[in-house]
Write a protein that holds these residues in place. Structure first.
Motif, PDB file in Angstrom:
ATOM      1  N   ASP A  92       0.834  -1.201   0.000  1.00 13.52           N
ATOM      2  CA  ASP A  92       0.000   0.000   0.000  1.00 13.52           C
ATOM      3  C   ASP A  92       0.872   1.257   0.000  1.00 13.52           C
ATOM      4  OD1 ASP A  92      -1.806   2.038   0.419  1.00 13.52           O
ATOM      5  OD2 ASP A  92      -2.822   1.064   2.104  1.00 13.52           O
ATOM      6  N   GLY A 133      -7.490  -8.694  -9.325  1.00  6.44           N
ATOM      7  CA  GLY A 133      -7.785  -8.007  -8.078  1.00  6.44           C
ATOM      8  C   GLY A 133      -6.597  -7.362  -7.407  1.00  6.44           C
ATOM      9  N   ARG A 135      -4.008  -4.718  -6.330  1.00  5.27           N
ATOM     10  CA  ARG A 135      -4.186  -3.273  -6.196  1.00  5.27           C
ATOM     11  C   ARG A 135      -2.863  -2.514  -6.357  1.00  5.27           C
ATOM     12  NH1 ARG A 135      -7.355  -2.539  -0.626  1.00  5.27           N
ATOM     13  NH2 ARG A 135      -7.717  -0.462  -1.475  1.00  5.27           N
ATOM     14  N   TYR A 136      -3.020  -1.221  -6.552  1.00  5.43           N
ATOM     15  CA  TYR A 136      -1.953  -0.203  -6.473  1.00  5.43           C
ATOM     16  C   TYR A 136      -1.060  -0.094  -7.698  1.00  5.43           C
ATOM     17  CZ  TYR A 136      -3.342  -0.767  -1.576  1.00  5.43           C
ATOM     18  OH  TYR A 136      -4.064  -0.874  -0.422  1.00  5.43           O
ATOM     19  N   MET A 179     -11.399  -5.219 -10.945  1.00  3.45           N
ATOM     20  CA  MET A 179     -12.218  -5.018  -9.748  1.00  3.45           C
ATOM     21  C   MET A 179     -12.247  -3.528  -9.384  1.00  3.45           C
ATOM     22  SD  MET A 179     -13.473  -7.920  -9.008  1.00  3.45           S
ATOM     23  CE  MET A 179     -14.016  -7.884  -7.308  1.00  3.45           C
ATOM     24  N   PRO A 180     -13.351  -3.062  -8.816  1.00  3.52           N
ATOM     25  CA  PRO A 180     -13.510  -1.611  -8.612  1.00  3.52           C
ATOM     26  C   PRO A 180     -12.549  -1.002  -7.605  1.00  3.52           C
ATOM     27  CG  PRO A 180     -15.347  -2.835  -7.650  1.00  3.52           C
ATOM     28  CD  PRO A 180     -14.573  -3.816  -8.471  1.00  3.52           C
ATOM     29  N   ASP A 181     -11.947  -1.811  -6.714  1.00  2.00           N
ATOM     30  CA  ASP A 181     -11.111  -1.235  -5.659  1.00  2.00           C
ATOM     31  C   ASP A 181      -9.618  -1.286  -5.960  1.00  2.00           C
ATOM     32  OD1 ASP A 181     -10.800  -3.957  -5.491  1.00  2.00           O
ATOM     33  OD2 ASP A 181     -10.972  -4.056  -3.292  1.00  2.00           O
ATOM     34  N   ILE A 182      -9.214  -1.627  -7.212  1.00  2.00           N
ATOM     35  CA  ILE A 182      -7.778  -1.742  -7.474  1.00  2.00           C
ATOM     36  C   ILE A 182      -7.123  -0.382  -7.687  1.00  2.00           C
ATOM     37  CG2 ILE A 182      -8.102  -4.023  -8.488  1.00  2.00           C
ATOM     38  CD1 ILE A 182      -7.484  -2.744 -11.238  1.00  2.00           C
ATOM     39  N   GLY A 183      -7.918   0.651  -7.993  1.00  5.56           N
ATOM     40  CA  GLY A 183      -7.373   1.984  -8.253  1.00  5.56           C
ATOM     41  C   GLY A 183      -7.210   2.237  -9.727  1.00  5.56           C
ATOM     42  N   TYR A 184      -7.734   3.364 -10.189  1.00  5.05           N
ATOM     43  CA  TYR A 184      -7.668   3.719 -11.607  1.00  5.05           C
ATOM     44  C   TYR A 184      -7.247   5.170 -11.764  1.00  5.05           C
ATOM     45  CZ  TYR A 184     -10.378  -0.562 -12.405  1.00  5.05           C
ATOM     46  OH  TYR A 184     -10.796  -1.861 -12.450  1.00  5.05           O
ATOM     47  N   ASN A 233     -18.834  -2.651 -10.702  1.00  2.00           N
ATOM     48  CA  ASN A 233     -19.454  -2.883  -9.397  1.00  2.00           C
ATOM     49  C   ASN A 233     -18.965  -4.150  -8.715  1.00  2.00           C
ATOM     50  OD1 ASN A 233     -20.708  -4.962 -10.773  1.00  2.00           O
ATOM     51  ND2 ASN A 233     -22.735  -4.004 -10.820  1.00  2.00           N
ATOM     52  N   GLY A 234     -18.018  -4.853  -9.354  1.00  2.00           N
ATOM     53  CA  GLY A 234     -17.464  -6.055  -8.755  1.00  2.00           C
ATOM     54  C   GLY A 234     -18.349  -7.277  -8.863  1.00  2.00           C
TER      55      GLY A 234
END
Length: 549
Positions: A92, A133, A135-136, A179-184, A233-234
């Motif tokens: 993170d 999935g 992230r970052y 996935m919606p929470d990976i960051g764009y 929306n995943g």
């Protein structure tokens, strides 16, 4: 006038720069105006690769293992040229100095890979970063500082200790579709290019500093073929365009190879049931997407400027994709679905159930898409999974198209097949490494019979078999099945025979699945059946039936 210049004092990263430096010395010595030295490649250019990398010299046979400590003991590594070790992720960025870094492997994992490398010195080991999935990526790719820090941490974790020969970026996906929470970020597509440039810059620098060949260090990326991805929306799916996420022309020049995930096409994001890895498009496809096949996606990448020999075909060895449907038409394919998953039906379980008279599982074959699947008409569950036959067809396609070989997710199949999937692929590219004889040919024998009259005869002929005996099952195309009688004819030939009575007139496609003691040589094929009503004048003479059709 300066008449000499030491070449060793000129830092030249690329061959072109060395030539320019020689021209500078020659020009000064002759009193001629000097030619400018070629500029150092710019890793901060999102449109120009840091280095245009040549295509590999030989096709790869590789695959991923999602294991912290890889277990190579169950894999026939003698036919594997490339090992993609999955996965590192990204810490993170909010953690300060500890954030935005490449996660490391355990010492046990590193030791296992190094031990395999000692046994297999030519094995190329690629550390894969990311996965579904993960992230970052967007954050670490955003600035020169974050890119340099992230790549440096990956180099420290996997290159300087000699455990890996490069990296595979599995960013799923820049700009949208993951996935919606990976960051764009709106600039993800360009930042992916910049991240690749930074990796290449640091790999080149490491090779140069240690007197190594730059071509010994690889950069690859796993890019999608699936045309339906997350809607945001995943949960639900939406049409997806790979060109909005990736600059294929740039990546085709900057990477050693692009691993196209020509699988995961029949997922829970698609609106209808479909094969997970269709080789060719199916006219029955109701999605309306002209790129909904492996062949179409390969041609799209080539049209976008990627050289064929920089494309590696991908296939899923482990498991399959399934759906519960409301209609038994087409063996459950291309139907709206109510649930996903193969249930408990792994390849091994489905094959076993398809051969049991107390089970309702049917084997299907589509000669257009070159797919095999299982369908249980009682549960209305369809499961698409690969076999040595389907994988060999895809490997042959890759070879015929001049692609850079074949990779799998994952190397360790779940069919209990003693590496038959892996060896069926290797047999296409490197037949000298695989000792089983070639697979036989199974040809359907057309059938004509009256409804209500028992058919008893040949449905398929096997030629070129190395087996002393075969078994087979027949899906009669009317949601029923039976075990076949397989009669040896000599010289590698067998007659596959069955008995069946059709209740209704019509045209049916029967599927014959032959099971060889060596699973790598099991083959499935179709035969056409014409069932006609018996007219008032119809009569039977021997085994012939006169039909009114």
């Amino acid at each position: 006038m300066l008449t000499s210049l030491s070449i060793s004092n000129v830092f030249c990263r690329r061959t072109g720069a060395i030539v320019a430096a020689v021209a500078l010395v020659t020009g000064l010595s002759a009193g001629i105006a000097p030619t400018a030295v070629a500029a150092e490649p710019d890793p901060a250019s999102a449109t120009v690769p840091y280095e245009e990398v040549p295509a590999p010299s030989a096709p790869v046979i590789g695959g991923y293992l999602l294991q912290g400590t890889p277990n190579f003991s169950t894999i026939d590594m003698s036919v594997v040229t490339d090992f993609q070790w999955a996965f590192s992720t990204i810490t993170d960025p909010a953690l300060g100095d500890a954030g935005g870094r490449c996660t490391t492997a355990s010492q046990a994992g590193i030791d296992a890979v190094l031990a395999q490398r000692a046994k297999q010195p030519d094995l190329r080991v690629i550390r894969s970063i990311g996965g579904w999935g993960a992230r970052y990526f967007s954050q670490v790719a955003r600035t020169p500082e974050s890119r340099e820090k992230f790549v440096s941490s990956c180099m420290d974790a996997f290159i300087t200790n000699g455990v890996a020969d490069g990296f595979d970026l599995d960013w799923e996906f820049p700009t949208a579709g993951g996935m919606p929470d990976i960051g764009y970020d709106a600039n993800d597509r360009e930042n992916m290019n910049l991240l690749v440039n930074e990796f290449r810059k640091q790999l080149d620098a490491y090779a140069d500093a240690n007197g190594l060949n730059r071509r010994d260090f690889w950069m690859t990326a796993a890019l999608p073929a699936g045309r339906w991805q997350d809607s945001g929306n995943g949960v639900t799916g939406a049409p997806y365009d790979v060109l909005k996420s990736f600059d294929l022309d740039f990546l085709g020049k900057a990477l050693d190879s692009i691993n196209i995930m020509t699988y995961e096409m029949g997922t829970g994001y698609v609106p209808v049931s479909m094969p997970n890895q269709p080789l060719y498009a199916d006219p029955k496809d109701t999605t309306g997407d002209p790129y909904n096949s492996g062949d179409a996606m390969i041609r799209l990448f080539i049209d976008q400027g990627v050289a064929p020999n920089k494309i590696t075909w991908g296939a899923m060895f482990t498991g399959g994709r399934g759906f519960v449907v409301g209609d038994t038409t087409n063996g459950g394919m291309w139907q709206p679905w109510t649930a996903t998953g193969c249930g408990s039906g792994t390849n091994a379980v489905n094959w076993a159930n398809a051969q049991r008279d107390d089970r309702s599982v049917l084997v299907y074959w589509d000669d257009t898409t070159k797919n095999q699947w299982f369908f249980d008409p009682v549960q209305k569950r369809v499961c698409s999974a690969e076999s040595p036959q389907t994988l060999a067809l895809r490997a042959q396609y890759a070879k015929d198209m001049g692609l850079n070989g074949f990779f799998s997710w994952q190397l360790n199949s779940t069919s209990g097949s003693n590496n038959a999937e892996l060896r069926s692929v290797a047999r296409v590219f490197y037949p000298q490494l695989v000792h089983e004889p070639a697979a036989p040919t199974v040809t359907g024998t057309p059938v004509a019979v009256a409804n209500g009259v028992e058919f008893n005869g040949e449905v398929a002929r096997v030629t070129g078999s190395s087996a002393s005996a075969l078994t087979a099952v027949i899906n009669w195309g009317d949601l029923t099945r039976s075990t076949a009688t397989v009669v040896p004819l000599g010289n590698g030939q067998f007659s596959v025979r069955g008995q069946h009575t059709y209740a209704k007139a019509g045209n049916y496609t029967a599927t014959v699945a032959t099971i060889d003691p060596a699973y790598i040589n099991s083959v499935t094929a179709n035969t056409q059946v014409t069932v006609g009503a018996v007219s008032a004048q119809a009569k039977c003479v021997g085994s012939k039936v006169h039909l009114a059709v």
